[in-house]
Scaffold this motif. Sequence first.
Motif, PDB file in Angstrom:
ATOM      1  N   GLY A   1       0.821  -0.890  -0.083  1.00 23.50           N
ATOM      2  CA  GLY A   1      -0.063  -0.130  -0.654  1.00 23.50           C
ATOM      3  C   GLY A   1       0.437   1.459   0.129  1.00 23.50           C
ATOM      4  O   GLY A   1       0.399   2.208   0.147  1.00 23.50           O
ATOM      5  N   LYS A   2       1.959   1.424  -0.775  1.00 21.72           N
ATOM      6  CA  LYS A   2       3.616   2.047  -0.502  1.00 21.72           C
ATOM      7  C   LYS A   2       3.200   2.555  -1.490  1.00 21.72           C
ATOM      8  O   LYS A   2       3.941   2.933  -2.360  1.00 21.72           O
ATOM      9  N   TYR A   3       2.793   3.422  -1.922  1.00 24.99           N
ATOM     10  CA  TYR A   3       2.192   3.966  -3.452  1.00 24.99           C
ATOM     11  C   TYR A   3       2.872   5.006  -3.993  1.00 24.99           C
ATOM     12  O   TYR A   3       3.532   4.197  -5.546  1.00 24.99           O
ATOM     13  N   GLN A   4       3.046   5.744  -3.368  1.00 26.97           N
ATOM     14  CA  GLN A   4       4.559   7.032  -3.670  1.00 26.97           C
ATOM     15  C   GLN A   4       6.025   6.579  -4.066  1.00 26.97           C
ATOM     16  O   GLN A   4       6.212   6.737  -5.238  1.00 26.97           O
ATOM     17  N   ALA A   5       5.955   5.481  -2.900  1.00 26.72           N
ATOM     18  CA  ALA A   5       7.399   5.152  -3.322  1.00 26.72           C
ATOM     19  C   ALA A   5       7.519   3.599  -4.370  1.00 26.72           C
ATOM     20  O   ALA A   5       8.591   3.899  -4.493  1.00 26.72           O
ATOM     21  N   ALA A   6       6.285   3.431  -4.604  1.00 31.15           N
ATOM     22  CA  ALA A   6       6.132   2.102  -5.449  1.00 31.15           C
ATOM     23  C   ALA A   6       6.409   2.954  -6.665  1.00 31.15           C
ATOM     24  O   ALA A   6       7.265   2.544  -8.462  1.00 31.15           O
ATOM     25  N   ALA A   7       5.427   3.790  -7.337  1.00 34.95           N
ATOM     26  CA  ALA A   7       5.618   4.919  -7.993  1.00 34.95           C
ATOM     27  C   ALA A   7       6.843   5.420  -8.667  1.00 34.95           C
ATOM     28  O   ALA A   7       7.664   5.663  -9.917  1.00 34.95           O
ATOM     29  N   ARG A   8       7.526   5.811  -7.832  1.00 36.62           N
ATOM     30  CA  ARG A   8       9.251   6.293  -7.978  1.00 36.62           C
ATOM     31  C   ARG A   8       9.932   4.985  -8.165  1.00 36.62           C
ATOM     32  O   ARG A   8      11.123   4.783  -8.473  1.00 36.62           O
ATOM     33  N   LEU A   9      10.044   3.876  -7.797  1.00 39.88           N
ATOM     34  CA  LEU A   9      10.516   2.978  -8.506  1.00 39.88           C
ATOM     35  C   LEU A   9      10.513   2.199  -9.771  1.00 39.88           C
ATOM     36  O   LEU A   9      10.859   1.741 -10.478  1.00 39.88           O
ATOM     37  N   TYR A  10       8.730   2.464 -10.204  1.00 43.06           N
ATOM     38  CA  TYR A  10       8.246   2.111 -11.185  1.00 43.06           C
ATOM     39  C   TYR A  10       9.355   3.271 -12.171  1.00 43.06           C
ATOM     40  O   TYR A  10       8.936   2.040 -13.105  1.00 43.06           O
ATOM     41  N   ARG A  11       9.575   3.811 -12.337  1.00 45.84           N
ATOM     42  CA  ARG A  11       9.456   5.269 -12.764  1.00 45.84           C
ATOM     43  C   ARG A  11      11.212   4.770 -12.975  1.00 45.84           C
ATOM     44  O   ARG A  11      11.428   4.765 -13.883  1.00 45.84           O
ATOM     45  N   GLN A  12      11.999   4.435 -11.754  1.00 44.59           N
ATOM     46  CA  GLN A  12      13.598   3.831 -12.453  1.00 44.59           C
ATOM     47  C   GLN A  12      12.865   2.723 -13.214  1.00 44.59           C
ATOM     48  O   GLN A  12      14.131   2.462 -14.157  1.00 44.59           O
ATOM     49  N   ALA A  13      12.835   1.641 -12.561  1.00 45.57           N
ATOM     50  CA  ALA A  13      12.205   0.478 -13.345  1.00 45.57           C
ATOM     51  C   ALA A  13      12.032   1.203 -15.113  1.00 45.57           C
ATOM     52  O   ALA A  13      12.512  -0.148 -16.598  1.00 45.57           O
ATOM     53  N   LEU A  14      11.430   2.056 -15.234  1.00 47.34           N
ATOM     54  CA  LEU A  14      11.802   2.359 -16.867  1.00 47.34           C
ATOM     55  C   LEU A  14      11.719   2.636 -17.676  1.00 47.34           C
ATOM     56  O   LEU A  14      12.723   1.802 -18.943  1.00 47.34           O
ATOM     57  N   ALA A  15      13.964   2.457 -17.075  1.00 47.77           N
ATOM     58  CA  ALA A  15      14.847   2.838 -17.666  1.00 47.77           C
ATOM     59  C   ALA A  15      15.610   1.563 -17.876  1.00 47.77           C
ATOM     60  O   ALA A  15      16.152   1.156 -18.842  1.00 47.77           O
ATOM     61  N   GLN A  16      14.867   0.503 -17.401  1.00 46.66           N
ATOM     62  CA  GLN A  16      15.748  -1.125 -18.337  1.00 46.66           C
ATOM     63  C   GLN A  16      14.092  -1.237 -19.490  1.00 46.66           C
ATOM     64  O   GLN A  16      12.790  -1.796 -18.931  1.00 46.66           O
ATOM     65  N   PRO A  17      15.090  -1.588 -20.413  1.00 39.76           N
ATOM     66  CA  PRO A  17      14.370  -2.102 -21.946  1.00 39.76           C
ATOM     67  C   PRO A  17      13.852  -3.448 -21.593  1.00 39.76           C
ATOM     68  O   PRO A  17      12.206  -3.423 -21.579  1.00 39.76           O
ATOM     69  N   ALA A  18      14.511  -3.924 -21.019  1.00 36.86           N
ATOM     70  CA  ALA A  18      13.560  -5.586 -20.077  1.00 36.86           C
ATOM     71  C   ALA A  18      11.745  -5.196 -19.676  1.00 36.86           C
ATOM     72  O   ALA A  18      10.502  -5.970 -19.454  1.00 36.86           O
ATOM     73  N   ASN A  19      11.759  -3.759 -18.365  1.00 39.75           N
ATOM     74  CA  ASN A  19      10.766  -4.031 -18.162  1.00 39.75           C
ATOM     75  C   ASN A  19      10.061  -2.701 -17.917  1.00 39.75           C
ATOM     76  O   ASN A  19       8.459  -2.617 -17.216  1.00 39.75           O
ATOM     77  N   ARG A  20      10.640  -2.280 -19.378  1.00 42.25           N
ATOM     78  CA  ARG A  20       9.543  -1.407 -19.223  1.00 42.25           C
ATOM     79  C   ARG A  20       7.814  -1.752 -19.294  1.00 42.25           C
ATOM     80  O   ARG A  20       7.313  -0.435 -19.469  1.00 42.25           O
TER      81      ARG A  20
END
Length: 135
Positions: free
Chosen positions: A40-59
């Motif tokens: 339920g920690k959506y702000q922290a999750a969103a921050r990490l999802y944005r970081q993960a977007l940098a990896q082509p395999a994770n986009r």
Amino acid sequence: MAARIRSLAVALALLVPAAARAQQPDTSAFYRALDLEGAGKYQAAARLYRQALAQPANRVSALLGLERAYAELNWTDSLLAPLDSLLAIDPRQPTFRTVQLRAYTMLARDAARRRTARPSRASMAPLRSSAGRPS
């Protein structure tokens, strides 16, 4: 000669897994984001999802996670900037286009809801005229 072949085989056995690990994408941010989202920690999750977007395999997976996190936070409009960046990289990716369509649909629906939720002055007139009458 046999000892030399054996030592070469051992060296190759040690080097191959290291090379394979070096070629695998870093998915740690994505999996940490999933854990945070589940907690339920959506702000922290969103921050990490944005970081993960940098990896082509994770986009694709990271974008879907970001969409869910932003939906929980009611930040659908924040999804448009990363979507624009992803579409500039891969304009034919169907998942990116699908998420873009959902985001614009949600934003239009929210705007329509806000317009209909606010009563206009004309709709308030009958209430004002009857408010002064004794019952």
